[in-house]
Design an enzyme around this catalytic site. Structure first.
Site, PDB file in Angstrom:
ATOM      1  N   GLU A  85       0.841  -1.202   0.000  1.00 26.37           N
ATOM      2  CA  GLU A  85       0.000   0.000   0.000  1.00 26.37           C
ATOM      3  C   GLU A  85       0.880   1.258   0.000  1.00 26.37           C
ATOM      4  OE1 GLU A  85      -3.343  -0.190   2.680  1.00 26.37           O
ATOM      5  OE2 GLU A  85      -3.530   1.991   2.720  1.00 26.37           O
ATOM      6  N   LYS A 279      -7.672  -1.488  11.097  1.00 32.13           N
ATOM      7  CA  LYS A 279      -7.022  -1.898   9.839  1.00 32.13           C
ATOM      8  C   LYS A 279      -5.807  -1.013   9.592  1.00 32.13           C
ATOM      9  CE  LYS A 279      -6.289  -1.909   5.214  1.00 32.13           C
ATOM     10  NZ  LYS A 279      -5.413  -1.006   4.448  1.00 32.13           N
ATOM     11  N   ASP A 295       4.342 -14.582  11.679  1.00 29.74           N
ATOM     12  CA  ASP A 295       3.088 -15.106  11.128  1.00 29.74           C
ATOM     13  C   ASP A 295       1.995 -14.029  11.251  1.00 29.74           C
ATOM     14  OD1 ASP A 295       0.673 -16.402  10.708  1.00 29.74           O
ATOM     15  OD2 ASP A 295       1.268 -18.221  11.764  1.00 29.74           O
ATOM     16  N   HIS A 392      -2.560  10.173   0.425  1.00 28.62           N
ATOM     17  CA  HIS A 392      -2.663   8.862  -0.186  1.00 28.62           C
ATOM     18  C   HIS A 392      -2.485   8.962  -1.695  1.00 28.62           C
ATOM     19  CE1 HIS A 392      -3.848   4.680  -0.167  1.00 28.62           C
ATOM     20  NE2 HIS A 392      -4.602   4.940  -1.224  1.00 28.62           N
TER      21      HIS A 392
HETATM   22  C1  MEV Z   1      -6.025   2.758   4.917  1.00 29.53           C
HETATM   23  O1  MEV Z   1      -5.258   1.638   4.559  1.00 29.53           O
HETATM   24  C2  MEV Z   1      -6.089   2.894   6.413  1.00 29.53           C
HETATM   25  C3  MEV Z   1      -7.004   3.997   6.935  1.00 29.53           C
HETATM   26  O2  MEV Z   1      -8.327   3.822   6.408  1.00 29.53           O
HETATM   27  C4  MEV Z   1      -7.022   3.862   8.436  1.00 29.53           C
HETATM   28  C5  MEV Z   1      -8.040   4.752   9.134  1.00 29.53           C
HETATM   29  O3  MEV Z   1      -9.052   5.099   8.529  1.00 29.53           O
HETATM   30  O4  MEV Z   1      -7.798   5.036  10.322  1.00 29.53           O
HETATM   31  C6  MEV Z   1      -6.534   5.349   6.502  1.00 29.53           C
END
Ligand code: MEV
Length: 438
Positions: A85, A279, A295, A392
């Protein structure tokens, strides 16, 4: 045409690819040369990778990057990360730099106990089973003396075995809950070997136990396996600084802190947000876990169960402001190893561990927790200020340009142009199309 096959694993790598090409890739003649393009010319190295799994056809590259400037408990680290990513390493580096100027990260291992269970059926008298277990426990421990000789020498090994009556949850269900200290090893093989030995000894002794002979019911082992839920193997990482040091451009420190804390509270309350929030944390955690040959599936499964330990799924991080000081922390379960497994096999894993100054498992737990906290900080900082897409898309620009087979010159022009312009897939496509039309 898609087809079945038996004895596939016995075929050579070339034969496997040929079979695949004939049955699944007829319409993709390029696929074979792409698969082979990733073979390493160093035959020994390729063989090493071939041997990791069954039916290896080729290698699958992921970027191996570095996020420098992580000050953790007064030691500076450059953290290796393996991830596809675009923005993750950049975000980690930004957060590291931000906290470097504010005293760095603190981290402490809370506990390192791992566990596994022998799950069994028993429909007889509960007291009799308890009595038998107490009698047989020393024999169970004796039966793994040889298995745990090396681990014991280093100060680890089996900690305890308990009989747990789980019949309220499931009729006839008992467990032998076993705890272990595996030091610098993740310990999965050690734990599973001990559990299987315990199970064998337990059943053999049960066969000889008079009271079970009189009853129709014998304790019967269903399965023996370690648990990837390790709430007794946890680490805490934190940062703090005066709120006044949190100013972001036009945004004052107190306003930023208030929005940031609110964002974490929302992730404590709302599952939909908590999953995405966590995530983002796992972006950092997994990237270090993969780079260091650990792992990531085990860690993922355990972390998400831990996020639900209070009865609903919630944020792994906590933020608050007290007496003008901003505090931000994470607590996560991490069963990691820095010896054994891939750590002693994969050349890139060895390099990653060298970059981290060959950490113990406890040190690696701290580094990984910090990577997760830093990632969450970076994500929330963007989310409550500029929004996530600006940073991003800046990182994603090169992917779009690569999709369009942009030349070096086109890339340079695009990077310059999009320094100030909003990046979107269509804006980049139009920009390159215009360049090409000129
Ligand atoms: C993207 O990989 C992760 C985010 O969505 C985490 C978040 O929203 O806190 C930017």
């Amino acid at each position: 045409m898609c087809a079945k096959i038996s004895g596939f694993s016995k075929k050579s790598k070339n034969e496997k690819i040929e079979w695949l090409a004939t049955h699944y890739l007829e319409e993709h003649p390029d696929a074979i040369s792409i698969l082979k393009q990733y073979w390493n010319t160093n035959e020994g190295l390729q063989q090493l990778h071939d041997d990791f799994i069954e039916n290896t056809l080729t290698n699958y590259y992921l970027p191996f990057g570095i996020a420098p400037n992580f000050l953790i408990n007064d030691t500076l680290y450059a953290i290796p990360m393996v991830i596809e990513e675009s923005s993750v390493v950049a975000a980690a580096s930004n957060a590291a730099k931000f906290w470097l100027q504010r005293g760095g990260f603190n981290a402490e291992v809370i506990s390192t106990v791992k566990n596994g269970q022998i799950h069994m059926n028993y429909y007889g008298n509960a007291d009799e089973l308890q009595h038998f277990f107490q009698k047989v426990k020393p024999q169970l421990l004796d039966s793994v003396l040889e298995l745990q000789r090396n681990m014991k020498k280093r100060g680890g090994g089996v900690l305890d075995i308990e009989l747990i009556d789980s019949t309220e949850a499931l009729e006839g269900y008992y467990q032998l809950h076993c705890t272990f200290e595996t030091l610098d090893a993740m310990g999965a093989n050690f734990i599973n070997s001990c559990l299987e030995q315990f199970a064998q000894t337990f059943e053999a002794e049960a066969d000889r136990h008079g009271a079970f002979q009189e009853e129709t019911s014998f304790p019967k082992v269903v399965m023996s396996i370690l648990s990837n839920y390790v709430p007794e193997c946890t680490v805490k990482a934190s940062v703090s600084c005066p709120v006044s040091e949190l100013g972001q451009g036009d945004i004052e420190g107190d306003e930023f802190a208030e929005d940031f804390v609110r964002a974490v509270q929302i992730a404590k309350t709302e599952t939909r947000r908590a999953v995405t929030h966590n995530k983002g944390i796992m972006n950092g955690i997994d990237a270090v876990i993969v780079a260091t040959g650990n792992d990531f599936r085990a860690v993922e499964a355990g972390v998400h169960a831990y996020a639900s330990r209070n009865g609903h799924y919630e944020s792994l991080t906590t933020a608050s402001v007290k007496d003008g000081v901003f505090n931000f922390s994470i607590e996560v379960p991490l069963a990691l190893g820095t010896v054994g497994g891939l750590t002693s096999l994969h050349p890139m894993v060895k390099v990653a561990l060298q970059i981290l100054q060959n950490p113990s498992a406890k040190e690696l737990m701290k580094i990984v927790a910090v990577a997760g906290l830093a990632q969450n900080f970076a994500a929330l900082r963007s989310l409550v200020t500029t929004g996530i897409q600006k940073g991003h898309m800046k990182m994603h620009l090169m992917n779009i340009l690569n999709q369009m087979d942009a030349s070096t010159e086109e890339k340079e022009k695009a990077e310059k142009h999009f320094q100030d312009a909003v990046i979107s897939h269509s804006a980049v496509t139009d920009f390159i199309a215009n360049l090409r039309a000129d």
